[in-house]
Write a protein that holds these residues in place. Structure first.
Motif, PDB file in Angstrom:
ATOM      1  N   UNK A 185       0.893  -1.209   0.010  1.00 55.85           N
ATOM      2  CA  UNK A 185       0.150   0.032  -0.046  1.00 55.85           C
ATOM      3  C   UNK A 185       0.839   1.317   0.068  1.00 55.85           C
ATOM      4  N   UNK A 186       1.933   1.269   0.998  1.00 54.29           N
ATOM      5  CA  UNK A 186       2.679   2.589   0.907  1.00 54.29           C
ATOM      6  C   UNK A 186       3.655   2.494  -0.281  1.00 54.29           C
ATOM      7  N   UNK A 187       4.089   1.619  -1.011  1.00 59.49           N
ATOM      8  CA  UNK A 187       4.834   1.526  -2.165  1.00 59.49           C
ATOM      9  C   UNK A 187       3.941   2.142  -3.270  1.00 59.49           C
ATOM     10  N   UNK A 188       2.557   1.598  -3.080  1.00 64.39           N
ATOM     11  CA  UNK A 188       1.584   2.095  -4.258  1.00 64.39           C
ATOM     12  C   UNK A 188       1.636   3.684  -4.281  1.00 64.39           C
ATOM     13  N   UNK A 189       1.616   4.299  -2.971  1.00 62.70           N
ATOM     14  CA  UNK A 189       1.506   5.544  -2.883  1.00 62.70           C
ATOM     15  C   UNK A 189       2.596   6.478  -3.246  1.00 62.70           C
ATOM     16  N   UNK A 190       3.915   5.724  -3.003  1.00 62.72           N
ATOM     17  CA  UNK A 190       5.309   6.497  -3.183  1.00 62.72           C
ATOM     18  C   UNK A 190       5.393   6.538  -4.700  1.00 62.72           C
ATOM     19  N   UNK A 191       5.070   5.494  -5.344  1.00 65.12           N
ATOM     20  CA  UNK A 191       5.021   5.313  -6.941  1.00 65.12           C
ATOM     21  C   UNK A 191       4.181   6.338  -7.756  1.00 65.12           C
ATOM     22  N   UNK A 192       3.296   6.998  -6.898  1.00 63.02           N
ATOM     23  CA  UNK A 192       2.393   8.145  -7.472  1.00 63.02           C
ATOM     24  C   UNK A 192       2.956   8.991  -8.425  1.00 63.02           C
ATOM     25  N   UNK A 193       4.012   9.496  -8.100  1.00 60.65           N
ATOM     26  CA  UNK A 193       4.740  10.490  -8.691  1.00 60.65           C
ATOM     27  C   UNK A 193       6.108  10.079  -9.467  1.00 60.65           C
ATOM     28  N   UNK A 194       5.920   9.164 -10.260  1.00 58.64           N
ATOM     29  CA  UNK A 194       7.347   8.439 -10.495  1.00 58.64           C
ATOM     30  C   UNK A 194       8.681   9.336 -11.134  1.00 58.64           C
ATOM     31  N   UNK A 195       8.549  10.291 -11.606  1.00 58.42           N
ATOM     32  CA  UNK A 195       9.833  11.072 -11.835  1.00 58.42           C
ATOM     33  C   UNK A 195      10.377  11.611 -10.600  1.00 58.42           C
ATOM     34  N   UNK A 196       9.626  12.114  -9.626  1.00 58.73           N
ATOM     35  CA  UNK A 196      10.085  12.624  -8.472  1.00 58.73           C
ATOM     36  C   UNK A 196      10.482  11.317  -7.375  1.00 58.73           C
ATOM     37  N   UNK A 197       9.953  10.267  -7.555  1.00 60.27           N
ATOM     38  CA  UNK A 197      10.452   9.217  -6.810  1.00 60.27           C
ATOM     39  C   UNK A 197      11.805   8.659  -7.548  1.00 60.27           C
TER      40      UNK A 197
END
Length: 140
Positions: A1-13
Motif C-alpha cells: 500500500x505504501x509503495x503504491x502511494x510512493x510510486x504515484x509521482x514517478x519522476x520525483x520518486x
C-alpha cells in the motif's frame, strides 16, 4: 500500500531514489581524492550543498506527489527529518562498515546546516511554491 502511494509521482520518486543512492555510494565508497588539491573546509561545504539539494528533492517529492497529498509544512518537516536522519545514518555506517572512511561530527553539522538552509529557502519562497503546486494540479 505504501509503495503504491510512493510510486504515484514517478519522476520525483526516481529522482529521490537516485539522489539518495548516490549519497550512500559517495559516503561509503572508497573514493580517490587528488592529493595535490586541498582546499580547507571544502569537504564541509560539499556536505552542506549535497544535503541542501537532498532536502529539496525530498521536499518536492512529498509536496508535489498527488498520491501523498502533503501540504508545504508537512512536506518540509518530513523531508528535513529524513535528510538529517539519513546524514546521521551515513556517518554511523561509515564508522561501522568501512575501514577507509571515518565518522565525523562536523560532517553531521554540515549536513544539518544544508538542511536548515533548504528550510529557510523554502519558507522564503513558499507563496511561489504553492502557486506552482496549484498550476501543476490544474494540468493533471
Amino acid at each position: 500500500m505504501i509503495i503504491k502511494k510512493l510510486l504515484g509521482h514517478r519522476p520525483l520518486f526516481f529522482l529521490v531514489v537516485i539522489s539518495t543512492g548516490a549519497i550512500a555510494w559517495a559516503s561509503l565508497a572508497k573514493l580517490v581524492v587528488p592529493t595535490g588539491i586541498k582546499i580547507h573546509g571544502s569537504d564541509k561545504l560539499a556536505h552542506c550543498i549535497v544535503y541542501f539539494v537532498l532536502t529539496l528533492v525530498w521536499f518536492c517529492f512529498f509536496f508535489f506527489s498527488e498520491k501523498l497529498n502533503k501540504n508545504l509544512k508537512q512536506s518540509l518537516a518530513i523531508a528535513s527529518v529524513v535528510a538529517i536522519l539519513y546524514g546521521i545514518l551515513m556517518e554511523v555506517l561509515q564508522a561501522m562498515l568501512t575501514t577507509y572512511r571515518s565518522s565525523d561530527w562536523y560532517d553531521i553539522a554540515a549536513n544539518t546546516t544544508g538542511t536548515i538552509f533548504a528550510i529557510m529557502i523554502v519558507m522564503l519562497i513558499k507563496r511561489k511554491i504553492n502557486k506552482v503546486k496549484l498550476n501543476v494540479q490544474v494540468f493533471r
